[in-house]
Design a protein around this motif. Structure first.
Motif, PDB file in Angstrom:
ATOM      1  N   PRO A   1       0.815  -1.219   0.000  1.00  0.00           N
ATOM      2  CA  PRO A   1       0.000   0.000   0.000  1.00  0.00           C
ATOM      3  C   PRO A   1       0.850   1.272   0.000  1.00  0.00           C
ATOM      4  CG  PRO A   1      -0.809  -1.554   1.625  1.00  0.00           C
ATOM      5  CD  PRO A   1       0.485  -2.098   1.115  1.00  0.00           C
ATOM      6  N   ASN A   2       0.364   2.256  -0.696  1.00  0.00           N
ATOM      7  CA  ASN A   2       1.066   3.537  -0.783  1.00  0.00           C
ATOM      8  C   ASN A   2       0.614   4.421   0.385  1.00  0.00           C
ATOM      9  OD1 ASN A   2       2.645   5.603  -1.728  1.00  0.00           O
ATOM     10  ND2 ASN A   2       1.175   6.277  -3.272  1.00  0.00           N
ATOM     11  N   VAL A   3       1.393   4.425   1.446  1.00  0.00           N
ATOM     12  CA  VAL A   3       1.088   5.238   2.620  1.00  0.00           C
ATOM     13  C   VAL A   3       1.963   6.487   2.592  1.00  0.00           C
ATOM     14  CG1 VAL A   3       0.393   3.249   4.017  1.00  0.00           C
ATOM     15  CG2 VAL A   3       2.756   4.011   4.058  1.00  0.00           C
ATOM     16  N   VAL A   4       1.539   7.509   3.278  1.00  0.00           N
ATOM     17  CA  VAL A   4       2.306   8.758   3.331  1.00  0.00           C
ATOM     18  C   VAL A   4       3.571   8.533   4.151  1.00  0.00           C
ATOM     19  CG1 VAL A   4       2.298  11.161   4.095  1.00  0.00           C
ATOM     20  CG2 VAL A   4       0.237  10.157   3.085  1.00  0.00           C
ATOM     21  N   VAL A   5       4.697   8.895   3.566  1.00  0.00           N
ATOM     22  CA  VAL A   5       5.989   8.783   4.242  1.00  0.00           C
ATOM     23  C   VAL A   5       6.676  10.142   4.159  1.00  0.00           C
ATOM     24  CG1 VAL A   5       8.271   7.702   4.201  1.00  0.00           C
ATOM     25  CG2 VAL A   5       6.238   6.336   3.726  1.00  0.00           C
ATOM     26  N   ASP A   6       7.065  10.677   5.295  1.00  0.00           N
ATOM     27  CA  ASP A   6       7.829  11.924   5.358  1.00  0.00           C
ATOM     28  C   ASP A   6       8.615  11.910   6.669  1.00  0.00           C
ATOM     29  OD1 ASP A   6       8.908  14.365   4.799  1.00  0.00           O
ATOM     30  OD2 ASP A   6       7.022  15.486   4.912  1.00  0.00           O
ATOM     31  N   GLU A   7       9.794  11.328   6.624  1.00  0.00           N
ATOM     32  CA  GLU A   7      10.620  11.120   7.815  1.00  0.00           C
ATOM     33  C   GLU A   7      11.930  11.889   7.678  1.00  0.00           C
ATOM     34  OE1 GLU A   7       9.848   9.204  10.519  1.00  0.00           O
ATOM     35  OE2 GLU A   7       7.886   8.791   9.630  1.00  0.00           O
ATOM     36  N   LEU A   8      12.360  12.496   8.766  1.00  0.00           N
ATOM     37  CA  LEU A   8      13.650  13.171   8.822  1.00  0.00           C
ATOM     38  C   LEU A   8      14.553  12.360   9.745  1.00  0.00           C
ATOM     39  CD1 LEU A   8      15.147  15.658   7.795  1.00  0.00           C
ATOM     40  CD2 LEU A   8      14.406  16.847   9.855  1.00  0.00           C
ATOM     41  N   ILE A   9      15.701  11.940   9.234  1.00  0.00           N
ATOM     42  CA  ILE A   9      16.618  11.092   9.992  1.00  0.00           C
ATOM     43  C   ILE A   9      17.936  11.844  10.151  1.00  0.00           C
ATOM     44  CG2 ILE A   9      17.856   8.890  10.021  1.00  0.00           C
ATOM     45  CD1 ILE A   9      15.515   7.893   8.150  1.00  0.00           C
ATOM     46  N   TYR A  10      18.335  12.074  11.396  1.00  0.00           N
ATOM     47  CA  TYR A  10      19.588  12.779  11.676  1.00  0.00           C
ATOM     48  C   TYR A  10      20.735  11.776  11.697  1.00  0.00           C
ATOM     49  CZ  TYR A  10      16.627  16.731  12.710  1.00  0.00           C
ATOM     50  OH  TYR A  10      15.704  17.738  12.599  1.00  0.00           O
ATOM     51  N   LEU A  11      21.716  12.017  10.846  1.00  0.00           N
ATOM     52  CA  LEU A  11      22.817  11.070  10.681  1.00  0.00           C
ATOM     53  C   LEU A  11      23.824  11.109  11.830  1.00  0.00           C
ATOM     54  CD1 LEU A  11      23.394  11.605   6.866  1.00  0.00           C
ATOM     55  CD2 LEU A  11      22.125   9.768   7.992  1.00  0.00           C
ATOM     56  N   ASN A  12      23.787  12.157  12.658  1.00  0.00           N
ATOM     57  CA  ASN A  12      24.749  12.261  13.752  1.00  0.00           C
ATOM     58  C   ASN A  12      24.244  11.636  15.046  1.00  0.00           C
ATOM     59  OD1 ASN A  12      22.803  14.175  14.151  1.00  0.00           O
ATOM     60  ND2 ASN A  12      24.217  15.895  14.448  1.00  0.00           N
ATOM     61  N   LEU A  13      23.063  11.028  15.039  1.00  0.00           N
ATOM     62  CA  LEU A  13      22.548  10.337  16.218  1.00  0.00           C
ATOM     63  C   LEU A  13      23.137   8.927  16.297  1.00  0.00           C
ATOM     64  CD1 LEU A  13      18.763  11.317  16.098  1.00  0.00           C
ATOM     65  CD2 LEU A  13      20.555  12.236  17.595  1.00  0.00           C
TER      66      LEU A  13
END
Length: 156
Positions: free
Chosen positions: A40-52
């Motif tokens: 299923p095409n669900v809404v995806v909008d994630e911000l991932i911090y690479l320094n964590l």
């Protein structure tokens, strides 16, 4: 029969009509309905911090992490193809063969090159989500990724 449809084909108008309808027929016969993805095409909008610390594996090429989001979770992979530092991939962890089953999730294998469906061990290439040889499945659902230096945005 064509003569009945187009009239006298010896006339210029008859030939123009024949060419016009033949072209339309060829164009329409080559158009295929795009195959709908099973996941299923669900809404995806994630911000991932690479320094964590949770994103530490993404600091090096070939690194990957699981992240919440998507239909059954996200799999983020740092490809680093052709020396391009911002080359990340993001896939839904849902196995296209088993969307409606609780075991229908992919997990990265110990070789860090392939993922396997937990239901039937169907393999997918981690680099681009394509099914491995012998697997007639659709590829993994892929999401778009933007690189911002110390973070990435995964979205559709």
């Amino acid at each position: 029969m064509l003569a009945l449809i187009f009239g006298n084909l010896k006339s210029f108008r008859g030939w123009k009509l024949l060419v016009f309808f033949s072209t339309i027929h060829l164009l329409l016969s080559n158009c295929k309905a795009s195959e709908q993805h099973m996941v299923p095409n669900v809404v995806v909008d994630e911000l991932i911090y690479l320094n964590l610390p949770s994103s530490a594996p993404l600091q090096s090429p070939g690194g990957w992490i699981y992240h919440p989001g998507g239909f059954r979770g996200l799999l983020i992979y740092r490809a680093f193809f052709n020396g391009n530092a911002d080359d990340f991939r993001a896939f839904d962890r849902t196995c296209p063969n088993h969307v409606n089953q609780s075991c229908g999730r992919v997990s990265v294998l110990t070789d860090n090159v392939m993922t396997a469906c937990e239901c039937d061990s169907a393999l997918f290439v981690l680099f681009d989500g394509t099914p491995a040889a012998g697997n007639r499945s659709q590829p993994l659902r892929q999401y778009r990724v933007q690189f911002f230096g110390n973070s990435i945005r995964v979205f559709n």
